[in-house]
Design a protein around this motif. Sequence first.
Motif, PDB file in Angstrom:
ATOM      1  N   PRO A  28     -15.622  21.330  -3.783  1.00  0.00           N
ATOM      2  CA  PRO A  28     -15.441  22.774  -3.934  1.00  0.00           C
ATOM      3  C   PRO A  28     -15.548  23.562  -2.634  1.00  0.00           C
ATOM      4  CG  PRO A  28     -17.664  22.199  -4.547  1.00  0.00           C
ATOM      5  CD  PRO A  28     -16.970  20.905  -4.208  1.00  0.00           C
ATOM      6  N   HIS A  29     -15.670  22.891  -1.514  1.00  0.00           N
ATOM      7  CA  HIS A  29     -15.904  23.575  -0.241  1.00  0.00           C
ATOM      8  C   HIS A  29     -14.604  24.083   0.372  1.00  0.00           C
ATOM      9  CE1 HIS A  29     -19.392  21.056  -0.980  1.00  0.00           C
ATOM     10  NE2 HIS A  29     -20.072  21.754  -0.096  1.00  0.00           N
ATOM     11  N   TRP A  30     -13.873  24.919  -0.389  1.00  0.00           N
ATOM     12  CA  TRP A  30     -12.675  25.554   0.135  1.00  0.00           C
ATOM     13  C   TRP A  30     -12.999  26.935   0.684  1.00  0.00           C
ATOM     14  CZ3 TRP A  30      -7.131  24.286  -1.025  1.00  0.00           C
ATOM     15  CH2 TRP A  30      -6.981  22.923  -1.322  1.00  0.00           C
ATOM     16  N   VAL A  31     -13.776  27.684  -0.065  1.00  0.00           N
ATOM     17  CA  VAL A  31     -14.267  28.985   0.377  1.00  0.00           C
ATOM     18  C   VAL A  31     -15.762  29.017   0.118  1.00  0.00           C
ATOM     19  CG1 VAL A  31     -14.205  31.468   0.002  1.00  0.00           C
ATOM     20  CG2 VAL A  31     -12.093  30.166  -0.044  1.00  0.00           C
ATOM     21  N   ALA A  32     -16.560  29.372   1.128  1.00  0.00           N
ATOM     22  CA  ALA A  32     -18.020  29.324   1.014  1.00  0.00           C
ATOM     23  C   ALA A  32     -18.619  30.698   1.266  1.00  0.00           C
ATOM     24  CB  ALA A  32     -18.601  28.307   1.991  1.00  0.00           C
ATOM     25  N   GLN A  33     -19.577  31.072   0.429  1.00  0.00           N
ATOM     26  CA  GLN A  33     -20.313  32.325   0.598  1.00  0.00           C
ATOM     27  C   GLN A  33     -21.294  32.194   1.757  1.00  0.00           C
ATOM     28  OE1 GLN A  33     -21.124  35.434   0.931  1.00  0.00           O
ATOM     29  NE2 GLN A  33     -20.860  35.874  -1.246  1.00  0.00           N
ATOM     30  N   THR A  34     -21.366  33.208   2.580  1.00  0.00           N
ATOM     31  CA  THR A  34     -22.257  33.169   3.736  1.00  0.00           C
ATOM     32  C   THR A  34     -23.452  34.099   3.608  1.00  0.00           C
ATOM     33  OG1 THR A  34     -20.902  34.855   4.828  1.00  0.00           O
ATOM     34  CG2 THR A  34     -20.387  32.549   5.290  1.00  0.00           C
ATOM     35  N   ASP A  68      -8.876  38.112  -6.702  1.00  0.00           N
ATOM     36  CA  ASP A  68      -9.240  38.079  -8.117  1.00  0.00           C
ATOM     37  C   ASP A  68     -10.739  38.326  -8.301  1.00  0.00           C
ATOM     38  OD1 ASP A  68      -9.961  36.495 -10.778  1.00  0.00           O
ATOM     39  OD2 ASP A  68      -7.812  36.954 -10.829  1.00  0.00           O
ATOM     40  N   ALA A  69     -11.101  38.886  -9.455  1.00  0.00           N
ATOM     41  CA  ALA A  69     -12.508  39.188  -9.730  1.00  0.00           C
ATOM     42  C   ALA A  69     -13.370  37.937  -9.717  1.00  0.00           C
ATOM     43  CB  ALA A  69     -12.634  39.893 -11.081  1.00  0.00           C
ATOM     44  N   PHE A  70     -12.785  36.811 -10.044  1.00  0.00           N
ATOM     45  CA  PHE A  70     -13.528  35.551 -10.043  1.00  0.00           C
ATOM     46  C   PHE A  70     -14.057  35.222  -8.653  1.00  0.00           C
ATOM     47  CE2 PHE A  70     -13.774  30.921  -9.710  1.00  0.00           C
ATOM     48  CZ  PHE A  70     -14.545  30.602 -10.817  1.00  0.00           C
ATOM     49  N   VAL A  71     -13.269  35.506  -7.634  1.00  0.00           N
ATOM     50  CA  VAL A  71     -13.681  35.229  -6.254  1.00  0.00           C
ATOM     51  C   VAL A  71     -14.501  36.382  -5.694  1.00  0.00           C
ATOM     52  CG1 VAL A  71     -12.860  34.655  -3.935  1.00  0.00           C
ATOM     53  CG2 VAL A  71     -11.638  33.803  -5.938  1.00  0.00           C
ATOM     54  N   VAL A  72     -14.180  37.598  -6.095  1.00  0.00           N
ATOM     55  CA  VAL A  72     -14.892  38.771  -5.586  1.00  0.00           C
ATOM     56  C   VAL A  72     -16.384  38.711  -5.939  1.00  0.00           C
ATOM     57  CG1 VAL A  72     -15.093  41.287  -5.769  1.00  0.00           C
ATOM     58  CG2 VAL A  72     -12.840  40.210  -5.586  1.00  0.00           C
ATOM     59  N   GLN A  73     -16.735  38.093  -7.071  1.00  0.00           N
ATOM     60  CA  GLN A  73     -18.144  38.006  -7.432  1.00  0.00           C
ATOM     61  C   GLN A  73     -18.933  37.116  -6.476  1.00  0.00           C
ATOM     62  OE1 GLN A  73     -18.785  36.027 -11.245  1.00  0.00           O
ATOM     63  NE2 GLN A  73     -17.024  34.678 -10.892  1.00  0.00           N
ATOM     64  N   PHE A  74     -18.235  36.324  -5.696  1.00  0.00           N
ATOM     65  CA  PHE A  74     -18.874  35.507  -4.668  1.00  0.00           C
ATOM     66  C   PHE A  74     -18.698  36.119  -3.283  1.00  0.00           C
ATOM     67  CE2 PHE A  74     -18.019  32.452  -8.048  1.00  0.00           C
ATOM     68  CZ  PHE A  74     -19.211  31.749  -8.126  1.00  0.00           C
ATOM     69  N   CYS A  75     -17.508  36.639  -3.018  1.00  0.00           N
ATOM     70  CA  CYS A  75     -17.161  37.073  -1.666  1.00  0.00           C
ATOM     71  C   CYS A  75     -17.122  38.591  -1.499  1.00  0.00           C
ATOM     72  CB  CYS A  75     -15.803  36.475  -1.274  1.00  0.00           C
ATOM     73  SG  CYS A  75     -15.775  34.663  -1.352  1.00  0.00           S
ATOM     74  N   PHE A  76     -17.416  39.344  -2.568  1.00  0.00           N
ATOM     75  CA  PHE A  76     -17.608  40.790  -2.545  1.00  0.00           C
ATOM     76  C   PHE A  76     -16.393  41.572  -2.064  1.00  0.00           C
ATOM     77  CE2 PHE A  76     -21.939  38.974  -1.768  1.00  0.00           C
ATOM     78  CZ  PHE A  76     -22.385  39.132  -3.068  1.00  0.00           C
ATOM     79  N   THR A  77     -16.050  41.485  -0.812  1.00  0.00           N
ATOM     80  CA  THR A  77     -14.971  42.313  -0.240  1.00  0.00           C
ATOM     81  C   THR A  77     -13.675  41.527  -0.042  1.00  0.00           C
ATOM     82  OG1 THR A  77     -15.724  41.800   2.010  1.00  0.00           O
ATOM     83  CG2 THR A  77     -16.638  43.776   0.953  1.00  0.00           C
TER      84      THR A  77
END
Length: 247
Positions: free
Chosen positions: A69-75, A187-196
């Motif tokens: 799952p390491h395609w996009v990671a929250q920092t 998408d909202a699915f990603v925004v909940q992790f990446c915010f902006t």
Amino acid sequence: MSLMYQDRDSLKALVPAEPIPPPPIATFYSDQADRQGLKRIKGFSLVSAVWLLSTFFLVIGLAISLGFPHWVAQTEAVLPPNPGKVGVAGLEYTPNDELQYVSYLSIEGADLVAKDIPSAFTATAIMYIIGCSLLFLSGVFIIIGMLIPKIRALNNFSIFAISYVLQIFSLILLLVALIVYPIGFGDAFVVQFCFTSTPYNPGTCIIDWAYILGMVFTAATSFLPPLAIFSMNVVDDLPFICAKPNL
């Protein structure tokens, strides 16, 4: 004396010459090989071996990229479910200070605000899986051609050309998959992790190693079709795509 020699020569002319046996049906040659003295198609060559090993090596690398799952990671670990990692087939998040992996097939049971998988992620997964499958299938045809050389030029068609075409389509699908994936960042699915995050902008997240690995291995896949052409034209003396059987 001259009459005697003439009679001998006439007798030789009456004796039928030994028939020239036809070449075996299972032996095939190319036009270029015909001009070079009917050179037989090789069953194994260094270039073909490199082509085969490279194909399966890339299949393994692409499968690893797809599975993690390491395609996009929250920092920025601000609130649960952060920090998280969003991939093509699933994600990692920490709902109760415990890292968990959730497949998109069982996403309904996850503790997430938004559970609708972006359509861009679904399209990426489908194209990525088909691309990897075509690449694997091309390797199978390479093995068949190496183990059974006589079918490599059967019915005016080289079996290596099948692998060539499959690898071209695989490369196109993989490239399109990598281009489509970042569309889902908005998408909202990603925004909940990446915010902006917005399409093609991961926001507070970063592009992680699995996505980079997919890009590297997809770029390396572009070297496979030239190896196919080299194997057919140079090593086996087969003209590109077609070969003429000498029956």
